[in-house]
Write a protein that holds these residues in place. Structure first.
Motif, short mmCIF file in Angstrom:
data_model
loop_
_atom_site.label_atom_id
_atom_site.label_comp_id
_atom_site.label_asym_id
_atom_site.label_seq_id
_atom_site.Cartn_x
_atom_site.Cartn_y
_atom_site.Cartn_z
N GLU A 187 0.66 14.64 -8.26
CA GLU A 187 0.97 15.88 -7.58
C GLU A 187 1.28 17.07 -8.49
O GLU A 187 1.45 18.18 -8.02
CB GLU A 187 2.14 15.68 -6.60
N GLY A 188 1.36 16.89 -9.80
CA GLY A 188 1.65 18.01 -10.69
C GLY A 188 0.45 18.91 -10.92
O GLY A 188 -0.61 18.76 -10.30
N GLU A 189 0.63 19.85 -11.84
CA GLU A 189 -0.47 20.74 -12.20
C GLU A 189 -1.64 19.93 -12.74
O GLU A 189 -1.45 19.03 -13.55
CB GLU A 189 -0.02 21.75 -13.26
N PRO A 190 -2.87 20.23 -12.28
CA PRO A 190 -4.03 19.47 -12.77
C PRO A 190 -4.28 19.75 -14.25
O PRO A 190 -4.39 20.91 -14.65
CB PRO A 190 -5.17 19.99 -11.89
N LYS A 191 -4.39 18.70 -15.04
CA LYS A 191 -4.58 18.86 -16.48
C LYS A 191 -6.02 18.60 -16.92
O LYS A 191 -6.47 19.15 -17.92
CB LYS A 191 -3.64 17.92 -17.25
N ASN A 192 -6.72 17.76 -16.19
CA ASN A 192 -8.08 17.40 -16.57
C ASN A 192 -9.11 17.76 -15.50
O ASN A 192 -10.30 17.55 -15.69
CB ASN A 192 -8.16 15.89 -16.86
N LYS A 240 -7.81 15.79 0.77
CA LYS A 240 -6.72 15.74 -0.20
C LYS A 240 -5.42 16.13 0.50
O LYS A 240 -5.40 17.06 1.32
CB LYS A 240 -7.01 16.72 -1.36
N PRO A 241 -4.31 15.44 0.23
CA PRO A 241 -3.03 15.82 0.85
C PRO A 241 -2.65 17.28 0.55
O PRO A 241 -3.11 17.87 -0.43
CB PRO A 241 -2.04 14.85 0.21
N GLU A 242 -1.79 17.83 1.41
CA GLU A 242 -1.49 19.26 1.32
C GLU A 242 -0.88 19.67 -0.02
O GLU A 242 -1.27 20.69 -0.59
CB GLU A 242 -0.55 19.68 2.45
N ALA A 243 0.09 18.92 -0.52
CA ALA A 243 0.78 19.34 -1.75
C ALA A 243 -0.17 19.50 -2.92
O ALA A 243 -0.22 20.58 -3.54
CB ALA A 243 1.91 18.37 -2.09
N PRO A 244 -0.97 18.47 -3.29
CA PRO A 244 -1.91 18.69 -4.39
C PRO A 244 -3.02 19.67 -4.08
O PRO A 244 -3.56 20.32 -4.99
CB PRO A 244 -2.46 17.29 -4.69
N THR A 245 -3.37 19.81 -2.79
CA THR A 245 -4.35 20.83 -2.41
C THR A 245 -3.84 22.22 -2.76
O THR A 245 -4.54 23.02 -3.41
CB THR A 245 -4.67 20.76 -0.91
N ARG A 246 -2.61 22.53 -2.34
CA ARG A 246 -2.04 23.85 -2.61
C ARG A 246 -1.87 24.09 -4.11
O ARG A 246 -2.12 25.21 -4.60
CB ARG A 246 -0.69 23.98 -1.90
N ILE A 247 -1.47 23.05 -4.83
CA ILE A 247 -1.30 23.19 -6.28
C ILE A 247 -2.65 23.51 -6.94
O ILE A 247 -2.74 24.40 -7.78
CB ILE A 247 -0.69 21.92 -6.89
N HIS A 300 0.84 -1.21 0.00
CA HIS A 300 0.00 0.00 0.00
C HIS A 300 0.87 1.25 0.00
O HIS A 300 0.64 2.19 -0.77
CB HIS A 300 -0.93 0.00 1.20
N ALA A 301 1.87 1.28 0.86
CA ALA A 301 2.75 2.44 0.95
C ALA A 301 3.48 2.68 -0.37
O ALA A 301 3.64 3.82 -0.83
CB ALA A 301 3.75 2.27 2.09
N ARG A 302 3.93 1.60 -0.99
CA ARG A 302 4.65 1.73 -2.26
C ARG A 302 3.74 2.26 -3.38
O ARG A 302 4.12 3.18 -4.12
CB ARG A 302 5.22 0.36 -2.67
N LEU A 303 2.54 1.71 -3.47
CA LEU A 303 1.61 2.13 -4.52
C LEU A 303 1.09 3.54 -4.28
O LEU A 303 0.89 4.31 -5.23
CB LEU A 303 0.45 1.15 -4.62
N LEU A 304 0.90 3.90 -3.02
CA LEU A 304 0.48 5.26 -2.70
C LEU A 304 1.54 6.27 -3.13
O LEU A 304 1.23 7.32 -3.70
CB LEU A 304 0.19 5.39 -1.20
N ALA A 305 2.80 5.95 -2.86
CA ALA A 305 3.89 6.85 -3.27
C ALA A 305 3.95 6.98 -4.79
O ALA A 305 4.15 8.08 -5.32
CB ALA A 305 5.22 6.32 -2.73
N ARG A 306 3.75 5.87 -5.50
CA ARG A 306 3.74 5.91 -6.96
C ARG A 306 2.57 6.75 -7.46
O ARG A 306 2.72 7.54 -8.41
CB ARG A 306 3.61 4.48 -7.52
N PHE A 307 1.42 6.58 -6.84
CA PHE A 307 0.23 7.35 -7.21
C PHE A 307 0.48 8.85 -7.03
O PHE A 307 0.16 9.66 -7.91
CB PHE A 307 -0.97 6.91 -6.37
#
Length: 221
Positions: free
Chosen positions: A80-85, A112-119, A68-75
């Motif tokens: 986490e980048g700029e939202p495109k869709n 939502k985690p902080e990083a993608p929230t702020r983005i 779970h931890a590995r797949l979450l990190a991959r996800f």
């Protein structure tokens, strides 16, 4: 001080397309079957960790913690980048601008985690409206635990607030925090409205400012 506190995904923004793409990229890289958009929508609401748990169950991976931890990190790398869709729901900016002009203080409470929230907030120009933000990793607790919502309320210094969300998780959070909720009906909710039920419901953002005005007028009466 009167405050309005908002959920993010399914309320202000429709992020399901980007979540779906990021999830299926991970599954493809792992040689696993992709999930449908409808499945993904049903997994949203309790944060990225729960989403990945539900995805793992859907594709038969079980619940191994290290996996779970590995797949979450991959996800998160894909997401986490700029939202495109991801898109704003119609009328969001106009409604927030009207509420700001009406003198209401506004905050955000999301899983939502902080990083993608702020983005996302920066990308859509929403950050200017929210004085306080609680993300999914701000506190040890996440919605539907009321702690993040009451944290934002205290940080705003407000004596009363209305919560605006879209889902069963938001309705449960508001109830646990003893805070009324205005539910946006076009988000990710799966339960019938009558089974929740919210203090207010709206299907377009141009209706929200009047709901907020009416609510606080009744509270002050």
């Amino acid at each position: 001080m009167k405050a309005v506190i908002f959920d993010l995904d399914g309320t202000l923004i429709d992020s399901a397309p980007d979540l779906h793409i990021a999830t299926n990229r991970v599954l493809t890289e792992e040689g696993l079957p992709e999930i449908s958009f409808g499945q993904l929508r049903g997994f949203i609401g309790k944060g990225a960790g729960v989403l990945i748990s539900r995805v793992m169950e859907a594709v038969g991976l079980g619940d191994d913690a290290s996996e779970h931890a590995r797949l979450l990190a991959r996800f998160m790398q894909h997401y986490e980048g700029e939202p495109k869709n991801t898109v704003l729901y119609p009328g969001v900016i106009d409604a927030l601008a009207r509420l700001e002009a009406m003198g209401y203080t506004m905050g955000l409470c999301t899983n939502k985690p902080e990083a993608p929230t702020r983005i996302a907030l920066r990308h859509f120009g929403l950050d200017r409206y929210f004085v306080q933000v609680a993300s999914g990793d701000t506190l040890p607790q996440r919605k539907p635990d009321p702690a993040p919502l009451t944290h934002v309320l205290r940080a705003l210094g407000a004596d009363c607030a209305l919560y605006v969300g879209d889902s069963e998780v938001d309705a449960e959070t508001a109830q646990a925090a003893a805070m009324p909720i205005a539910l946006y009906t076009e988000g990710y909710r799966k339960t019938a409205l009558a089974e929740l039920p919210p203090a207010y419901a709206f299907d377009h953002w141009d209706r929200l400012p009047e709901i907020v005005h009416r609510h606080f007028a009744e509270v002050s009466a």
